[in-house]
Design a protein around this motif. Structure first.
Motif, PDB file in Angstrom:
ATOM      1  N   HIS A  24     142.836 127.151  54.863  1.00 33.33           N
ATOM      2  CA  HIS A  24     143.915 126.171  54.735  1.00 33.33           C
ATOM      3  C   HIS A  24     144.981 126.703  53.801  1.00 33.33           C
ATOM      4  N   THR A  26     148.976 125.986  52.037  1.00 38.07           N
ATOM      5  CA  THR A  26     149.964 124.957  51.706  1.00 38.07           C
ATOM      6  C   THR A  26     151.378 125.534  51.652  1.00 38.07           C
ATOM      7  N   ASN A  28     153.107 127.040  54.352  1.00 38.62           N
ATOM      8  CA  ASN A  28     153.843 126.974  55.618  1.00 38.62           C
ATOM      9  C   ASN A  28     154.211 128.353  56.184  1.00 38.62           C
ATOM     10  N   GLU A  72     148.978 124.860  59.006  1.00 36.79           N
ATOM     11  CA  GLU A  72     148.251 125.046  57.759  1.00 36.79           C
ATOM     12  C   GLU A  72     146.796 125.450  57.923  1.00 36.79           C
TER      13      GLU A  72
END
Lengths: 111, 112
Positions: A24, A26, A28, A72
């Motif tokens: 994941h 954050t 972009n 993401e």
């Protein structure tokens, strides 16, 4: 390691079971990568993604699949884990022309 | 096939001395050369890069040298500190190709 996380951080599983690792970000970023790291082999690219639903194979893609349904998240799946897939798995994002930023890694043991 | 490799798998240096880590590459089409540092239990961390049209680039306490004639890359770390102990990887990339090819790594140990 702010900006990129991996889960789980450690996993022990049995041969033949499916396993999914999650990455994941954050930040972009468009490009995301999955590597495995083994002694004597350095980092080897498994799969990478250049956008939502856009993925391509790396040098050691056999036995692995990936999916990216959101910018993401980049998922790595071992459909039927084997002992040869015991490794440390790193996710990375591309921050520039040559800088890849790596997550903290997932240590996977297949028994 | 093309590959990126390292001359020495391990290197021990006295604290305060300078260290030099070497790397040989074989892909003459590479446009970027990068050094990463990996501490125990962590992911690799970008240190410095150099484009193929340069032969030297300096950062904070680090210098990367590129010799295209002999396809050799080196990382110099000045006044080494205990925190410099890690595995160092070189990597290369061709322009237009978003994939990096990594070498196998050199373990640098700083002796107090």
């Amino acid at each position: 390691d702010a900006g990129i996380t991996q889960s789980p951080r450690h996993k022990v599983t049995e041969t033949g079971t499916p396993v999914t690792l999650r990455c994941h970000q954050t930040e972009n970023h468009r490009y995301m990568y999955w590597y495995r790291q083994d002694p004597g082999h350095g980092l080897r690219l498994i799969h990478y993604s250049y956008g939502v639903k856009d993925t391509d194979k790396g040098e050691v893609s056999d036995g692995y699949s990936v999916s990216r349904s959101k910018t993401e998240d980049f998922l790595l799946t071992l459909e039927s884990a084997t002992s040869s897939q015991t490794s440390v798995y790193f996710c990375a994002i591309s921050r520039g022309l040559s800088e890849q930023y790596f997550g903290p890694g997932t240590r996977l043991t297949v028994t | 096939g093309e590959s990126v490799g390292l001359h020495l798998p391990t290197l021990s240096v006295q604290e305060g001395d300078n260290s030099i880590i070497n790397c040989a590459y074989s892909n003459s089409a590479s446009d970027y050369f990068i050094w990463y540092k990996q501490e125990s239990g962590k992911g690799p961390q970008f240190i410095i890069d150099i484009r193929s049209n340069m032969d030297k680039r300096q950062g904070q306490r680090v210098t990367v040298l590129l010799n295209k004639t002999v396809k050799h890359l080196s990382l110099q770390i000045a006044a080494t500190q205990p925190g410099d102990s890690a595995v160092y990887f070189c990597a290369e990339r061709e322009d237009g190709n978003e994939k990096l090819t990594f070498g196998t790594g050199t373990r640098l140990t700083i002796i107090p």
